[in-house]
Scaffold this motif. Sequence first.
Motif, PDB file in Angstrom:
ATOM      1  N   SER A  26      25.001  46.254  -1.012  1.00 43.80           N
ATOM      2  CA  SER A  26      23.843  46.064  -1.890  1.00 43.80           C
ATOM      3  C   SER A  26      24.122  44.994  -2.935  1.00 43.80           C
ATOM      4  CB  SER A  26      23.485  47.389  -2.574  1.00 43.80           C
ATOM      5  OG  SER A  26      23.194  48.368  -1.598  1.00 43.80           O
ATOM      6  N   GLY A  27      25.358  44.974  -3.464  1.00 41.65           N
ATOM      7  CA  GLY A  27      25.719  43.977  -4.468  1.00 41.65           C
ATOM      8  C   GLY A  27      25.731  42.571  -3.914  1.00 41.65           C
ATOM      9  N   THR A  28      26.288  42.415  -2.702  1.00 40.46           N
ATOM     10  CA  THR A  28      26.381  41.079  -2.101  1.00 40.46           C
ATOM     11  C   THR A  28      25.009  40.532  -1.737  1.00 40.46           C
ATOM     12  OG1 THR A  28      28.583  41.526  -1.250  1.00 40.46           O
ATOM     13  CG2 THR A  28      27.361  39.755  -0.185  1.00 40.46           C
ATOM     14  N   LYS A  30      22.222  41.293  -3.071  1.00 36.25           N
ATOM     15  CA  LYS A  30      21.491  40.988  -4.308  1.00 36.25           C
ATOM     16  C   LYS A  30      21.834  39.578  -4.786  1.00 36.25           C
ATOM     17  CE  LYS A  30      20.584  42.459  -9.050  1.00 36.25           C
ATOM     18  NZ  LYS A  30      20.706  41.083  -9.576  1.00 36.25           N
ATOM     19  N   LYS A  31      23.128  39.213  -4.731  1.00 34.26           N
ATOM     20  CA  LYS A  31      23.529  37.858  -5.136  1.00 34.26           C
ATOM     21  C   LYS A  31      22.844  36.812  -4.265  1.00 34.26           C
ATOM     22  CE  LYS A  31      28.128  39.234  -6.720  1.00 34.26           C
ATOM     23  NZ  LYS A  31      29.546  39.273  -6.346  1.00 34.26           N
ATOM     24  N   PHE A  33      19.997  37.143  -2.604  1.00 36.41           N
ATOM     25  CA  PHE A  33      18.576  37.131  -2.935  1.00 36.41           C
ATOM     26  C   PHE A  33      18.344  36.458  -4.287  1.00 36.41           C
ATOM     27  CE2 PHE A  33      16.364  40.579  -0.164  1.00 36.41           C
ATOM     28  CZ  PHE A  33      16.930  40.019   0.967  1.00 36.41           C
ATOM     29  N   ASP A  34      19.240  36.671  -5.241  1.00 32.73           N
ATOM     30  CA  ASP A  34      19.133  35.999  -6.550  1.00 32.73           C
ATOM     31  C   ASP A  34      19.107  34.481  -6.376  1.00 32.73           C
ATOM     32  OD1 ASP A  34      19.118  38.406  -7.893  1.00 32.73           O
ATOM     33  OD2 ASP A  34      21.210  38.297  -8.565  1.00 32.73           O
ATOM     34  N   ALA A  39      13.696  39.456  -5.548  1.00 28.07           N
ATOM     35  CA  ALA A  39      14.248  40.739  -5.989  1.00 28.07           C
ATOM     36  C   ALA A  39      14.795  41.492  -4.785  1.00 28.07           C
ATOM     37  CB  ALA A  39      13.161  41.559  -6.677  1.00 28.07           C
ATOM     38  N   SER A  40      15.951  42.129  -4.974  1.00 23.85           N
ATOM     39  CA  SER A  40      16.556  42.912  -3.892  1.00 23.85           C
ATOM     40  C   SER A  40      16.039  44.346  -3.974  1.00 23.85           C
ATOM     41  CB  SER A  40      18.085  42.889  -4.008  1.00 23.85           C
ATOM     42  OG  SER A  40      18.672  43.677  -2.998  1.00 23.85           O
ATOM     43  N   THR A  41      15.123  44.695  -3.065  1.00 23.18           N
ATOM     44  CA  THR A  41      14.563  46.047  -2.998  1.00 23.18           C
ATOM     45  C   THR A  41      14.724  46.567  -1.571  1.00 23.18           C
ATOM     46  OG1 THR A  41      12.344  45.331  -2.335  1.00 23.18           O
ATOM     47  CG2 THR A  41      12.809  45.393  -4.710  1.00 23.18           C
ATOM     48  N   THR A  44      12.385  44.370   0.566  1.00 15.62           N
ATOM     49  CA  THR A  44      12.759  42.971   0.810  1.00 15.62           C
ATOM     50  C   THR A  44      13.989  42.885   1.704  1.00 15.62           C
ATOM     51  OG1 THR A  44      14.034  42.876  -1.272  1.00 15.62           O
ATOM     52  CG2 THR A  44      11.739  42.071  -1.318  1.00 15.62           C
ATOM     53  N   ARG A  45      14.933  43.821   1.509  1.00 15.52           N
ATOM     54  CA  ARG A  45      16.114  43.818   2.386  1.00 15.52           C
ATOM     55  C   ARG A  45      15.712  44.133   3.818  1.00 15.52           C
ATOM     56  NH1 ARG A  45      18.182  46.384  -2.248  1.00 15.52           N
ATOM     57  NH2 ARG A  45      18.084  48.479  -1.317  1.00 15.52           N
TER      58      ARG A  45
END
Length: 344
Positions: A26-28, A30-31, A33-34, A39-41, A44-45
């Motif tokens: 989830s952390g990777t 998110k980066k 997607f940033d 937004a990482s939801t 969207t994932r």
Amino acid sequence: MTEELSKIAEALVTPGKGILAADESSGTIKKRFDSIGVASTDDTRRDYREMLFRAGEGMKNYVSGVILYDETIRQKAKDGTTLVDVMKAAGSIPGIKVDTGAKPLAGSNATIETVTEGLDGLRERLAEYHKLGARFAKWRAVITITDDLPSWNCVKANAHALARYAALCQEAGIVPIVEPEVLMDGPHAGHTIERCYEVTEWTQRTVFRELYDARVALEGIVLKPNMVIAGQKCPKQASPQQVAELTVKCLKATTPASVPGIAFLSGGQSDEQATENLSLINQIGNLPWNVTFSYGRALQAAALKAWGGKTENVAAGQRAFTHRARMNSLAALGKWNQQLEKAA
């Protein structure tokens, strides 16, 4: 059981096909997607991964299997089909990341050295993942190079954990991808290609000793190693030909011919660099294993950028993914070149 595992392992390294690593935590993710302002939801994932898994020709022709994250193996596509079934319809074998990450290694230089955790409760998790459709798994060990590292403690601890994981996988009817990664993006300027060879050979020899001691059937695994390459901070970078030659030399010194295949990680190489080096490795020829790719970012970066989180860009994202998958398929056959790269 060994025969069935062997069939799955061989299917994963089918000539001209490789493995999509879509198991970002989830952390990777998110980066990533940033980097495109999305937004990482959950949605969207799901939408992003569904876009990849429905990439038609890109999946059917060039991808043998997909490594999933725990969230993804349980998710459904927008139309209610499980993502596992979407992948199966594209002819891909579902896989699952089962380690819980690299944590500081007690008793060592814990600011740098790590050991991968996740063995507790793994037998039960593997049984559940098998029911959810997973037929192979992945566990990544991380080795960092400095003047006086890695330590024997770090190499031994990670090799032992990889072997215990692999034995549990095979017990559950799941093919283990064994991934000992010597990082190329470590902090050390003295990480020459020669130093990388030394550490990679040592690490791989240790891993195979531990696999033997754990009675892991080598016919039912896939090795996912780093290429032998200079570190990103090293002022003296090696040529692609040197990378190919030393990588093959290392594999021949460490990896038994009974292993069905090698699926390289990209490990911080650029998309094209990872493709070129893979092709040159295969051009050397006379290799006892099928040699292919198991790329994450190097397969996805262009697709992620083209998609940008917008429904209207799904087709563009799939085209970008299919192009990279095709280039790496050619590389897995030793047939990639710059003209084909630019012709798309």
